[in-house]
Scaffold this active site. Structure first.
Site, mmCIF file in Angstrom:
data_model
loop_
_atom_site.group_PDB
_atom_site.id
_atom_site.type_symbol
_atom_site.label_atom_id
_atom_site.label_comp_id
_atom_site.label_asym_id
_atom_site.label_seq_id
_atom_site.Cartn_x
_atom_site.Cartn_y
_atom_site.Cartn_z
ATOM 1 N N LYS A 36 -23.842 35.312 -10.814
ATOM 2 C CA LYS A 36 -22.588 35.252 -10.064
ATOM 3 C C LYS A 36 -21.429 35.206 -11.050
ATOM 4 O O LYS A 36 -21.483 34.485 -12.057
ATOM 5 C CB LYS A 36 -22.588 34.020 -9.159
ATOM 6 C CG LYS A 36 -21.381 33.915 -8.235
ATOM 7 C CD LYS A 36 -21.541 32.709 -7.318
ATOM 8 C CE LYS A 36 -20.356 32.543 -6.371
ATOM 9 N NZ LYS A 36 -20.537 31.392 -5.452
ATOM 10 N N SER A 110 -20.116 32.291 -0.821
ATOM 11 C CA SER A 110 -19.357 33.140 -1.715
ATOM 12 C C SER A 110 -20.240 33.945 -2.655
ATOM 13 O O SER A 110 -19.780 34.877 -3.312
ATOM 14 C CB SER A 110 -18.387 32.284 -2.532
ATOM 15 O OG SER A 110 -19.081 31.326 -3.330
ATOM 16 N N SER A 134 -22.602 28.119 -0.317
ATOM 17 C CA SER A 134 -22.580 29.472 -0.872
ATOM 18 C C SER A 134 -23.904 29.929 -1.444
ATOM 19 O O SER A 134 -24.093 31.122 -1.677
ATOM 20 C CB SER A 134 -21.499 29.574 -1.956
ATOM 21 O OG SER A 134 -20.219 29.358 -1.402
#
Length: 538
Positions: A36, A110, A134
């Site tokens: 990420k 996210s 997330s």
């Protein structure tokens, strides 16, 4: 899917080949992973989905360093809701992701790109983060396992903070076994991370009791049908009790309805200028939130403490709590029409997890009537990570972490072989698996001994000999029985293996030091363990 904006920075084939060539022969050798883009990979900018952040990271995040040391190979940095503020996967100037199962439905966020990369087969696992859900919402929307460790179990050194006191590095994987394997590599304190900590892991109960919510959860119809099937499956696997979850749900409202939004403003609020690169919804939530007074902040802390106390009755009677991950699976159009409202509903069953200091694992439940995946999650108080993974494995039909048959041997490690320490990779490479954190009986003492690198030597006081009682912090790992002899051959004198008594009454094979290796002037027992002594030097 090729149409997906999965990656913000995809490594070239040559770069991937370079990492593969340099990868050591560790437990994850050759395993590809995505990262990420709020987690540092040296040499690549960490954008947090803000294209104005163009400076390459100097060093990799601690979790990434540990994966590289275990032989894993990165393939790129993934798309995300900007500054990890969102559960939808649409708040990015790099484009909105969608579920790999539907062009019309959101991917979840996210950690949108991390989930899509794994679900689409572009990486074998991915690192994500989970402050509000997330690491679980996109897992649920893409048919994956999402492992959210206890706060501080995995260091956040090298992670762009959202809410530093709540942030967790998490794992996206296709199986529970892979999630467990990765967690064993990246877990362990880091003296550079003030939020990291050592947690004693609870044993998996022989007859698990799992709580489910009593009453209506206000789920969309397709989710409701899948949830009812999930409860039926839980009853077939475990003893199930119904509980009141109202305190959990109220705690969830505090994350964006309390002072923790101010913590986001502290982390990155000054960057949320009126610039096309800034997502307007993120700016409205964080920079547009009203100021919070100290009085209001303390009122929220007090309310959270009261809600935490109200949840304890659940843990008194159950080992884990089963919940849906979300109440619905919205479409991209629904999010565009109401970006804040839809997002808020997605966090109803996830926002409280870190506020209440819980660990969690999300995994696929029954498929919805329209063919989309439905995700469920198990939650438990901090330190229940491994037990939750065992329960999730039983749900998913996977083998237990420690196969029956006596083919593995438990081993107590106290120093250089601890998770995150220099020799841990050798232990993992031989098939070592983290079992739990523990403490020794209080009549052991620890000394610094000489060797190829600093090591602790542990000895036991003779009966009646004076000494300040201290229960030294250690870890229990398991090794395949066939690997023990080869591992023992790597242990340099004055250290060796012998029977060690733990504070919980169990006796386990572990590292001990012979009397000729003890120097009273180098006694570090008072620190309570090797990591604490090392931290004192830093």
């Amino acid at each position: 899917m090729s149409d997906q904006p999965t990656f913000i920075h995809r490594l070239s084939p040559e770069e991937v080949a370079g990492f593969a060539a340099a990868a050591p022969d560790g437990p994850l050798a050759g395993t590809t992973f995505a990262i990420k883009d709020n987690i540092d990979l040296a040499g690549v900018p960490t954008t947090a989905a803000d294209p104005r952040r163009t400076t390459p990271a100097v060093v990799s995040a601690t979790a990434v360093q540990r994966l590289l040391g275990a032989g894993a190979v990165p393939v790129g940095k993934t798309n995300m809701d900007q500054y990890a503020t969102g559960l939808v996967g649409t708040r990015s100037p790099y484009g909105a992701c969608h579920s790999v199962y539907s062009l019309d439905h959101v991917s979840g966020g996210s950690s949108s790109g991390s989930a899509v990369a794994v679900a689409a087969g572009e990486a074998e696992f991915a690192l994500a983060t989970d402050t509000a859900g997330s690491g679980r919402v996109p897992a649920a929307f893409n048919g994956l396992v999402g492992v959210k460790p206890s706060k501080g179990l995995v260091p956040t050194t090298g992670v762009v903070p959202a809410c530093a006191s709540l942030d967790c590095v998490t794992i996206m994987a296709r199986t529970v076994a892979r999630g467990r394997e990765v967690l064993a590599v990246i877990a362990g304190p880091d003296p550079l991370d003030p939020w990291s900590r050592t947690l004693e892991q609870r044993a998996t109960p022989e007859r698990p009791v799992v709580a489910v919510p009593a009453g209506d959860l206000d789920l969309d119809p397709l989710h409701q049908a899948a949830w009812e099937l999930s409860v039926e499956r839980a009853r077939a696997l475990w003893e199930v009790v119904e509980v009141d979850v109202s305190a959990f749900l109220e705690a969830a409202t505090l994350l964006y309805g309390g002072p923790w939004v101010a913590e986001r403003r502290l982390a990155f609020g000054d960057l949320l200028t009126d610039d096309p690169a800034v997502d307007p919804t993120v700016r409205a939530i964080v920079a547009g939130s009203p100021p919070v007074s100290a009085v209001e902040a303390f009122a929220a802390f007090h309310r959270l403490a009261a809600l935490d106390a109200a949840t304890r009755s659940v843990w008194a009677g159950a080992d884990a709590l089963l919940l849906p991950v979300t109440a619905a699976h919205p479409t991209l159009a629904e999010v565009a029409a109401d970006p804040i409202g839809v997002n808020s509903r997605l966090g109803r069953f996830t926002n409280m997890t870190n506020l209440l200091d819980l660990c969690a694992v999300a995994f696929p439940g029954p498929v919805r009537g329209d063919g989309l995946p439905f995700g469920v999650q198990l939650l438990a108080p901090a330190g229940g990570d491994l037990a939750l993974l065992d329960l999730a494995a039983s749900w998913c039909g996977e083998e237990p972490a420690r196969p029956a048959g006596g083919d593995r041997i438990d081993l107590v490690v106290a120093g250089a072989h601890l998770a995150g320490e220099p020799l841990n990779a050798d232990l993992v490479a031989r098939g070592g698996r983290f079992v739990r954190s523990a403490r020794m009986e209080s009549d052991y003492r620890m000394y610094v001994v000489d060797g190829p690198l600093p090591r602790p030597g542990v000895t036991r006081l003779p009966a009646g000999e004076p000494g300040e009682p201290t229960a030294l912090a250690v870890e229990v790992w398991s090794l395949p029985a066939t690997a023990l002899a080869g591992f023992q051959a790597t242990i340099a004198p004055p250290l060796g293996l012998g029977q060690v008594d733990l504070a919980d009454g169990t006796r386990v094979l572990g590292f001990l030091c012979s009397a000729d290796g003890v120097d009273p002037a180098r006694d570090i027992t008072a620190y309570g363990g090797w990591r604490a002594w090392r931290a004192s030097l830093a």
